[in-house]
Design a protein around this motif. Structure first.
Motif, short mmCIF file in Angstrom:
data_model
loop_
_atom_site.label_atom_id
_atom_site.label_comp_id
_atom_site.label_asym_id
_atom_site.label_seq_id
_atom_site.Cartn_x
_atom_site.Cartn_y
_atom_site.Cartn_z
N TRP B 75 -24.66 -1.04 -7.51
CA TRP B 75 -23.87 -2.23 -7.16
C TRP B 75 -22.95 -2.60 -8.33
N ILE B 76 -23.51 -2.67 -9.53
CA ILE B 76 -22.70 -3.00 -10.72
C ILE B 76 -21.68 -1.89 -10.98
N GLY B 77 -22.15 -0.64 -10.82
CA GLY B 77 -21.25 0.49 -11.02
C GLY B 77 -20.04 0.43 -10.10
N ARG B 78 -20.28 0.03 -8.86
CA ARG B 78 -19.16 -0.05 -7.91
C ARG B 78 -18.20 -1.18 -8.28
N ILE B 79 -18.76 -2.31 -8.71
CA ILE B 79 -17.89 -3.41 -9.15
C ILE B 79 -17.03 -2.93 -10.32
N ALA B 80 -17.67 -2.20 -11.23
CA ALA B 80 -16.95 -1.69 -12.41
C ALA B 80 -15.84 -0.73 -11.98
N GLN B 81 -16.21 0.18 -11.10
CA GLN B 81 -15.24 1.20 -10.66
C GLN B 81 -14.05 0.55 -9.94
N ASN B 82 -14.36 -0.39 -9.03
CA ASN B 82 -13.27 -1.05 -8.30
C ASN B 82 -12.36 -1.84 -9.24
N HIS B 83 -12.98 -2.47 -10.21
CA HIS B 83 -12.18 -3.24 -11.16
C HIS B 83 -11.21 -2.31 -11.92
N PHE B 85 -10.14 0.65 -10.97
CA PHE B 85 -9.12 1.13 -10.03
C PHE B 85 -8.01 0.10 -9.88
N ASP B 86 -8.41 -1.18 -9.78
CA ASP B 86 -7.40 -2.24 -9.66
C ASP B 86 -6.49 -2.25 -10.89
N MET B 87 -7.14 -2.09 -12.07
CA MET B 87 -6.34 -2.10 -13.31
C MET B 87 -5.36 -0.93 -13.31
N LEU B 88 -5.85 0.24 -12.84
CA LEU B 88 -5.00 1.42 -12.83
C LEU B 88 -3.85 1.26 -11.83
N ARG B 89 -4.16 0.66 -10.69
CA ARG B 89 -3.11 0.44 -9.69
C ARG B 89 -2.04 -0.49 -10.25
N GLN B 90 -2.51 -1.54 -10.93
CA GLN B 90 -1.55 -2.48 -11.51
C GLN B 90 -0.67 -1.78 -12.55
N ALA B 91 -1.31 -0.95 -13.38
CA ALA B 91 -0.57 -0.25 -14.42
C ALA B 91 0.43 0.72 -13.78
N LYS B 92 -0.02 1.37 -12.73
CA LYS B 92 0.83 2.35 -12.05
C LYS B 92 1.99 1.62 -11.37
N ARG B 93 1.68 0.46 -10.75
CA ARG B 93 2.71 -0.30 -10.08
C ARG B 93 3.77 -0.73 -11.08
N ALA B 94 3.32 -0.99 -12.29
CA ALA B 94 4.25 -1.45 -13.32
C ALA B 94 5.24 -0.35 -13.72
N VAL B 95 4.81 0.91 -13.65
CA VAL B 95 5.72 1.97 -14.09
C VAL B 95 6.39 2.73 -12.95
N VAL B 96 5.77 2.69 -11.77
CA VAL B 96 6.36 3.45 -10.67
C VAL B 96 7.06 2.50 -9.71
N THR B 97 8.32 2.79 -9.42
CA THR B 97 8.99 1.97 -8.42
C THR B 97 8.76 2.62 -7.07
N SER B 98 7.60 2.34 -6.52
CA SER B 98 7.19 3.01 -5.29
C SER B 98 7.27 2.03 -4.14
N VAL B 99 7.70 2.54 -2.98
CA VAL B 99 7.72 1.66 -1.81
C VAL B 99 6.41 1.78 -1.02
N LYS B 100 5.57 2.69 -1.50
CA LYS B 100 4.27 2.86 -0.84
C LYS B 100 3.42 1.61 -1.01
N PRO B 101 2.60 1.30 0.00
CA PRO B 101 1.63 0.22 -0.23
C PRO B 101 0.71 0.63 -1.39
N ILE B 102 0.28 -0.38 -2.13
CA ILE B 102 -0.53 -0.10 -3.32
C ILE B 102 -1.77 0.73 -3.00
N ASP B 103 -2.39 0.44 -1.84
CA ASP B 103 -3.63 1.14 -1.52
C ASP B 103 -3.44 2.62 -1.30
N ASP B 104 -2.20 3.04 -1.06
CA ASP B 104 -1.96 4.46 -0.85
C ASP B 104 -1.87 5.24 -2.16
#
Ligand SMILES: [Zn+2]
Lengths: 311, 174
Positions: B75-83, B85-104
């Motif tokens: 349970w804790i591991g999943r919270i950690a992993q999701n957190h 992933f969210d950080m990575l998505r945010q970082a990626k969103r910051a550098v990639v000008t993508s029109v894809k939805p973030i979840d993709d």
């Protein structure tokens, strides 16, 4: 690659949980490549393990920061019960009963949280506020409830509703709220006036109740040291697992070990010269006790006396 | 490892659910290593992993009252992993000008290179690197990693084999 080399790498998938069997040991004896692989496997993962291990100090620091975030959130929540309550009322379309409930709630609310309470500091000190260094130089500065301040050097006086409650001398990261001071880290002497009776000091590890006291705090990442110079304090760990009273001349050492469990030692120490910055101290007040009720700390009166005590 | 027997203690779980401070401290000291390993595996940066550790345990604290007696570690591991992933998505969103939805955005496509890790781990995807760390550094079983990552045990074994083959390949180059 030979078949037995492939078997060996499959075994490494589960190693070291699964031990190296006899067959693989025999293979290792004759195959230099697999010996090298095992050696490198062990070296690489041992190194990685050490790189991914946080030092106990670092862990403690991070845990302290989590604690701080939790505490800050709790303070925020408890500062806005009225607005939350109003929001709840409107959400439930209970406007009709509002006046009555506001009256009842208002009595509760204002008795807990004085809307007029003002915290000011002055003195001859250098402080850090919002990342800005300020030289107080006897100027008076108004603080918000719970606002974080770092006393860098010198001595400042803290006034609560224009009554001086404490003089802080040294270096201390703290915030002040109604009847309480949250002390994060640093080393300082705190001289409380008689009007500060009932004030609470919250450190990362403990709660101290002031009963006309001069104390010296040394707060670090791993320990709280409290020197009771004058008067008396009541202390308790946050989880209420241990608590006690300490009179003048007693040093309380609260120390966290690597795993974060706390030890408490009380021992006598040689007191400061009492002429130094002495503010009148009162006789210890035996009438109130600090107890934990559920999640909250409350004062319980032992004998009905003090008119100045308010809940 | 100290977190392996946390689950068994129902009284401890009950203390955690009512946010007993001592129990929460115990949980932190038992599981912070695991969370830090996950964060390092996915983020590859010490400072980011330390910040994540702090934020993850704050999330854990807030979620504890709702914890339903499943495996605490996963349970804790999943919270950690999701957190992370969210950080990575945010970082990626910051550098990639993508029109894809973030979840993709596919985490496995993100650049795993970090100078904190040996070469053969940098040749893996982020998720693969996390799996190897959970297995070899944290000593989790494939079953536990499967509960944590949602990947099948067979897939996890293949990832492990791939990393060992990469390690062997590096030796052959020398
Ligand atoms: Zn071989």
């Amino acid at each position: 690659m030979k078949n037995s080399c492939e078997n060996f790498i499959l075994l490494l998938q589960d190693y070291p949980e699964t031990a190296i069997d006899k067959e693989s040991q025999e293979h290792l004896a004759v195959c230099e490549n697999c010996r090298k692989l095992l050696e490198n496997h062990n070296q690489s993962f041992d190194l990685l393990k050490s790189q991914l291990t946080l030092s106990p100090q670092k862990k403690q620091q991070i845990f302290a920061r989590i604690h701080q975030t939790i505490a800050a959130e709790k303070t925020q929540e408890s500062n806005t019960p009225f607005s939350t309550f109003l929001a709840w009322l409107f959400a439930h379309r209970l406007q009709l009963v509002l006046p009555v409930v506001i009256l009842a709630f208002g009595i509760m609310f204002f008795s807990q949280n004085n809307p007029d309470s003002k915290i000011q500091i002055s003195g001859s000190a250098v402080i850090l506020r919002n990342m800005e260094k300020i030289e107080l130089d006897q100027k008076s500065l108004q603080l918000a409830l719970g606002e974080k301040i770092s006393l860098l050097k010198g001595r400042l006086n803290l006034f609560w509703n224009e009554i001086e409650t404490v003089a802080i001398d040294g270096r201390l990261d703290f915030s002040a709220a109604d009847m309480s001071i949250k002390a994060q880290s640093g080393e300082a002497v705190m001289n409380f006036t008689p009007s500060a009776k009932g004030y609470l000091i919250e450190t990362r590890r403990s709660l101290l109740k002031i009963v006309g006291t001069t104390i010296k705090l040394e707060l670090t990442d791993n320990s709280d040291v409290i020197f009771v110079e004058k008067g008396k304090i009541e202390w308790a760990l946050h989880d209420n697992s241990r608590k006690g009273e300490a009179a003048a001349g007693i040093r309380i050492l609260i120390r966290a070990d690597n795993r974060g469990s706390l030890t408490v030692e009380e021992s006598p120490f040689a007191q400061m010269n009492s002429a130094d910055g002495a503010i009148a101290s009162q006789s210890p007040d035996p009438g109130v006790k600090l107890i934990k009720s559920g999640k909250d700390w409350v004062f319980q009166e032992i004998e009905p006396s003090g008119a100045e005590k308010k809940q | 490892m100290s977190y392996h027997n946390l689950e068994i203690d129902t009284e401890f779980i009950a203390c955690l659910r009512r946010l007993d401070e001592r129990a929460f401290g115990k949980l932190f000291h038992a599981c912070s290593g695991l969370v830090y390993s996950i964060a390092m595996g996915l983020l590859g940066d010490r400072q980011a992993a330390e910040d994540a550790l702090q934020e993850i345990f704050f999330k854990v604290y807030k979620a504890l009252p709702d914890f339903e007696g499943e495996k605490l570690t996963s349970w804790i591991g999943r919270i950690a992993q999701n957190h992370c992933f969210d950080m990575l998505r945010q970082a990626k969103r910051a550098v990639v000008t993508s029109v894809k939805p973030i979840d993709d955005l596919d985490i496995s496509q993100l650049e795993p290179v970090s100078d904190e890790f040996p070469d053969f781990l940098n040749s893996l995807s982020l998720l693969e690197r996390e799996v190897v760390i959970l297995k070899k550094v944290e000593g989790l079983s494939y079953k536990e990693i499967s509960q944590l990552t949602g990947k099948k045990e067979g897939t996890l074994r293949n990832i492990m084999l791939k990393s060992l083959q990469l390690l062997r390949g590096k030796l052959d180059e020398k």
